[in-house]
Design a protein around this motif. Sequence first.
Motif, PDB file in Angstrom:
ATOM      1  N   ARG A  68     -15.005   5.222  -8.511  1.00  0.00           N
ATOM      2  CA  ARG A  68     -15.404   4.127  -7.626  1.00  0.00           C
ATOM      3  C   ARG A  68     -15.425   2.819  -8.386  1.00  0.00           C
ATOM      4  NH1 ARG A  68     -21.266   3.479  -7.812  1.00  0.00           N
ATOM      5  NH2 ARG A  68     -21.979   4.937  -9.406  1.00  0.00           N
ATOM      6  N   TYR A 105      -7.809  -2.687  -6.659  1.00  0.00           N
ATOM      7  CA  TYR A 105      -8.851  -1.894  -6.017  1.00  0.00           C
ATOM      8  C   TYR A 105      -9.822  -2.852  -5.352  1.00  0.00           C
ATOM      9  CZ  TYR A 105      -7.395   1.774  -9.384  1.00  0.00           C
ATOM     10  OH  TYR A 105      -6.693   2.670 -10.145  1.00  0.00           O
ATOM     11  N   ARG A 106      -9.771  -2.935  -4.046  1.00  0.00           N
ATOM     12  CA  ARG A 106     -10.807  -3.680  -3.325  1.00  0.00           C
ATOM     13  C   ARG A 106     -12.000  -2.729  -3.172  1.00  0.00           C
ATOM     14  NH1 ARG A 106      -9.325  -9.024  -3.616  1.00  0.00           N
ATOM     15  NH2 ARG A 106      -7.339  -9.415  -2.571  1.00  0.00           N
ATOM     16  N   ARG A 131       0.851  -1.194   0.000  1.00  0.00           N
ATOM     17  CA  ARG A 131       0.000   0.000   0.000  1.00  0.00           C
ATOM     18  C   ARG A 131       0.883   1.239   0.000  1.00  0.00           C
ATOM     19  NH1 ARG A 131      -5.424   0.504   1.106  1.00  0.00           N
ATOM     20  NH2 ARG A 131      -5.505  -1.605   1.900  1.00  0.00           N
ATOM     21  N   ARG A 135      -0.102  10.176   3.338  1.00  0.00           N
ATOM     22  CA  ARG A 135      -1.407   9.492   3.442  1.00  0.00           C
ATOM     23  C   ARG A 135      -1.398   8.159   2.713  1.00  0.00           C
ATOM     24  NH1 ARG A 135      -5.841  13.926   2.181  1.00  0.00           N
ATOM     25  NH2 ARG A 135      -6.393  12.295   0.725  1.00  0.00           N
ATOM     26  N   MET A 190      -2.553   5.294   0.421  1.00  0.00           N
ATOM     27  CA  MET A 190      -3.501   5.235  -0.688  1.00  0.00           C
ATOM     28  C   MET A 190      -4.492   4.096  -0.446  1.00  0.00           C
ATOM     29  SD  MET A 190      -1.202   5.850  -4.071  1.00  0.00           S
ATOM     30  CE  MET A 190      -0.225   7.326  -4.285  1.00  0.00           C
ATOM     31  N   SER A 191      -5.685   4.212  -1.035  1.00  0.00           N
ATOM     32  CA  SER A 191      -6.658   3.131  -0.869  1.00  0.00           C
ATOM     33  C   SER A 191      -6.391   1.987  -1.842  1.00  0.00           C
ATOM     34  CB  SER A 191      -8.084   3.661  -1.040  1.00  0.00           C
ATOM     35  OG  SER A 191      -8.257   4.259  -2.313  1.00  0.00           O
ATOM     36  N   GLU A 199      -3.990  -0.810  -3.614  1.00  0.00           N
ATOM     37  CA  GLU A 199      -2.764  -1.588  -3.368  1.00  0.00           C
ATOM     38  C   GLU A 199      -2.040  -1.755  -4.697  1.00  0.00           C
ATOM     39  OE1 GLU A 199      -3.834  -5.091  -0.753  1.00  0.00           O
ATOM     40  OE2 GLU A 199      -5.736  -4.011  -0.903  1.00  0.00           O
ATOM     41  N   GLY A 208     -14.380   0.001  -2.306  1.00  0.00           N
ATOM     42  CA  GLY A 208     -14.159   1.288  -1.636  1.00  0.00           C
ATOM     43  C   GLY A 208     -12.886   1.994  -2.049  1.00  0.00           C
ATOM     44  N   ALA A 209     -11.992   1.301  -2.751  1.00  0.00           N
ATOM     45  CA  ALA A 209     -10.745   1.963  -3.169  1.00  0.00           C
ATOM     46  C   ALA A 209     -11.030   2.897  -4.338  1.00  0.00           C
ATOM     47  CB  ALA A 209      -9.700   0.922  -3.562  1.00  0.00           C
ATOM     48  N   ARG A 210     -10.251   3.935  -4.445  1.00  0.00           N
ATOM     49  CA  ARG A 210     -10.404   4.888  -5.541  1.00  0.00           C
ATOM     50  C   ARG A 210      -9.051   5.519  -5.842  1.00  0.00           C
ATOM     51  NH1 ARG A 210     -10.724   9.893  -3.705  1.00  0.00           N
ATOM     52  NH2 ARG A 210     -11.939  10.629  -5.476  1.00  0.00           N
TER      53      ARG A 210
END
Length: 173
Positions: free
Chosen positions: A150, A81-82, A11, A18, A20-21, A23, A84-86
């Motif tokens: 999304r 992207y699981r 990640r 921050r 990231m959402s 991976e 909710g990831a963006r």
Amino acid sequence: MERVALAPFFRPVTPGGRPMSVEMTGFGPLGWVSDADGYRYKATHPVTGAPWPDIPQALLELWTEESGAEVPPDCCLVNLYRAGARMGLHQDRDEADFAIPVLSVSLGDTAVFRLGGTARSDRTGSLRLASGDVCLLAGQARLAHHGVERILSGSSRLVPGGGRINLTLRRAR
Ligand code: SIN
Ligand code: MN
């Protein structure tokens, strides 16, 4: 899958600190990484320290057929992207030559993809990238702003555990 066992998803953290959402991992001579030292291409995996696995032959062939570039890619970024990831709106500009396109393949869950112009303030539109779709950012669109708004969770069963994988081929150097 063998390649991901050698180069596990990690990640990244933005230069501002921050997480990231999304991976990431990578294949090829260079991988794209982000951490407190900034965005850049690196010859080794940031966690294992090992060189990245090679780029799959089928992707090299796709690049030859679709990119129009005379040189092969030296990086295949793998984004996971699981739900909710963006990914925020950005340009791909860590590469040496913007005349060489960026080509990506979407797998698994459909993404709502946002595409704008060269200027950040340009109007944007959204389109869906479904599993198997190929996106080529070339010519005037090479420096287009783009991002993933999304993921339509559950729209595909391809990715074990659910989600979307995007494979991005680039020539970094
Ligand atoms: C990226 O811009 O790095 C990824 C785009 C995508 O996931 O489709
Ligand atoms: Mn990008």
